[in-house]
Write an enzyme that holds these catalytic residues in place. Sequence first.
Site, PDB file in Angstrom:
ATOM      1  N   ARG A  97      -0.186  -3.782  -3.668  1.00 11.65           N
ATOM      2  CA  ARG A  97      -0.430  -5.221  -3.582  1.00 11.65           C
ATOM      3  C   ARG A  97      -1.921  -5.447  -3.545  1.00 11.65           C
ATOM      4  NH1 ARG A  97       4.050  -8.566  -0.537  1.00 11.65           N
ATOM      5  NH2 ARG A  97       5.797  -7.327  -1.247  1.00 11.65           N
ATOM      6  N   ASP A 140      -4.812  -8.547  -3.116  1.00 13.30           N
ATOM      7  CA  ASP A 140      -4.989  -9.947  -2.708  1.00 13.30           C
ATOM      8  C   ASP A 140      -5.557 -10.783  -3.849  1.00 13.30           C
ATOM      9  OD1 ASP A 140      -4.315  -9.182  -0.136  1.00 13.30           O
ATOM     10  OD2 ASP A 140      -6.407  -8.885   0.461  1.00 13.30           O
ATOM     11  N   ARG A 183     -10.968  -4.304   3.160  1.00 10.02           N
ATOM     12  CA  ARG A 183     -11.952  -5.386   3.296  1.00 10.02           C
ATOM     13  C   ARG A 183     -12.482  -5.491   4.722  1.00 10.02           C
ATOM     14  NH1 ARG A 183      -8.857 -10.322   0.732  1.00 10.02           N
ATOM     15  NH2 ARG A 183     -10.622 -11.429   1.632  1.00 10.02           N
TER      16      ARG A 183
END
Lengths: 260, 260
Positions: free
Chosen positions: B54, B56, B201
């Site tokens: 996945r 973002d 992140r």
Amino acid sequence: MDRPRRRLALLLEYDGTSFCGSQLQANGPSIQGELERAIESMTGCFTRVALAGRTDAGVHALGQVACFDTDTSYPCQAFVGGLNVRLAQSIAVRAARKVEAAFDPRRQATARRYRYHVLLSGVRSPLLQGRSWRVPAGLDVARMQEASQCLLGEHDFAAFASPEAARGSTRRTVRSFSIRRCGRSLFVEAEANAFLMHQMRRTVAALVDIGSGRLSLDEFRRHLDQARPGSYEHSAPACGLCLLCVRYDPPLFPDEREQG
Amino acid sequence: MDRPRRRLALLLEYDGTSFCGSQLQANGPSIQGELERAIESMTGCFTRVALAGRTDAGVHALGQVACFDTDTSYPCQAFVGGLNVRLAQSIAVRAARKVEAAFDPRRQATARRYRYHVLLSGVRSPLLQGRSWRVPAGLDVARMQEASQCLLGEHDFAAFASPEAARGSTRRTVRSFSIRRCGRSLFVEAEANAFLMHQMRRTVAALVDIGSGRLSLDEFRRHLDQARPGSYEHSAPACGLCLLCVRYDPPLFPDEREQG
């Protein structure tokens, strides 16, 4: 009270995609035009901007140099922030400094360094599009490197320049020329005292033709030796080319790295 | 005559700027949605697409892996060209191959590799915007590198993940972690068996805080050791992150380089 006039030099980075080139153009936005507009907006005075190197429509720059005169009292550093807020996102002033009143960014430059990005791939790349020229993989890079060594030193590069360039001398001195493979990218980097119009793009096209077998080493050397203006007609697309830096002696912006 | 159903895997590259993320979203275009649309347009049949990792909204990928089933008779290679002409310029299929009928791109992945691009600069960069996070220069890179070594191996990374990630196990194994300076760029590269939501992140944000002196090494270690979900709240912007590759054993696309 008259304020003394100062000549300032700017170090510029730009994404050339949406510009008609570095020089003022009648048919669309240019780097020079955008800078003149931003300087006028900041200082209230129109002033002509001179650039160190001409870049074609679509060519990028990491280290273009621009000069202009101003009689404002702003400190140099104020022009970095003041112009960046007035310029489009595609142009940025990286640094600014005072230079001598007679400084000429083009004539006083001792060398220019360009990088051309060839993407070796059968499919388009979303992350590199607009920054590279995509050619099918399978180039003979060793042969391209061998050919590139003929380019070192002083030569008449007329064959690999736009025929328009042949109005003046077409002799230039190439100080370094390298072809480096990094994954699916091929970086062609060249430094010369100066480049003829389209020289870098036509040279890259010729080297890619050598790599793909469409041009022999002998033919390549013959083009170079015969120096017939524009005899090598293929040109690599503008979007793969980037003006890395313009050199001066002593260096104008010694704190800024040339590569991005 | 019934054609046999095949499961195909695609290697994808995308510029995540204009997407709401990799997974199907109600609020805007997603990688999965765009692929499903392109496959339906090409084959005439709707089919669900599964992605290995996945990403973002705004996160890029050089080597995302997607899977889908088809009962068409097109050769694998036809899907590369056929989907690329139907996809927006911001997504490309780099390669396609047949996999086993039960192949699960997420569960069978043995590792993911991400790269985060930090741009050390006081001014914005036209050529790197949308692909990097700009932070002022002057980071203590050696201290960041020292801190990053604590991350190697198996740990509970809950502190550096979105609190939502704490629903399941938050233990992950980081196999490599490097911080490499190249000119004005700092490349943070990490490989792990899997990553928690936002882990990369938030980890980059913490390392930048260490480099700037806002976070001490002791505080950083305390966050890691205490493993309180989401305790480290800063997060680096999505645009600096890129999913470089997803690994399988044996490799799924051995001919494709991971780096672009």
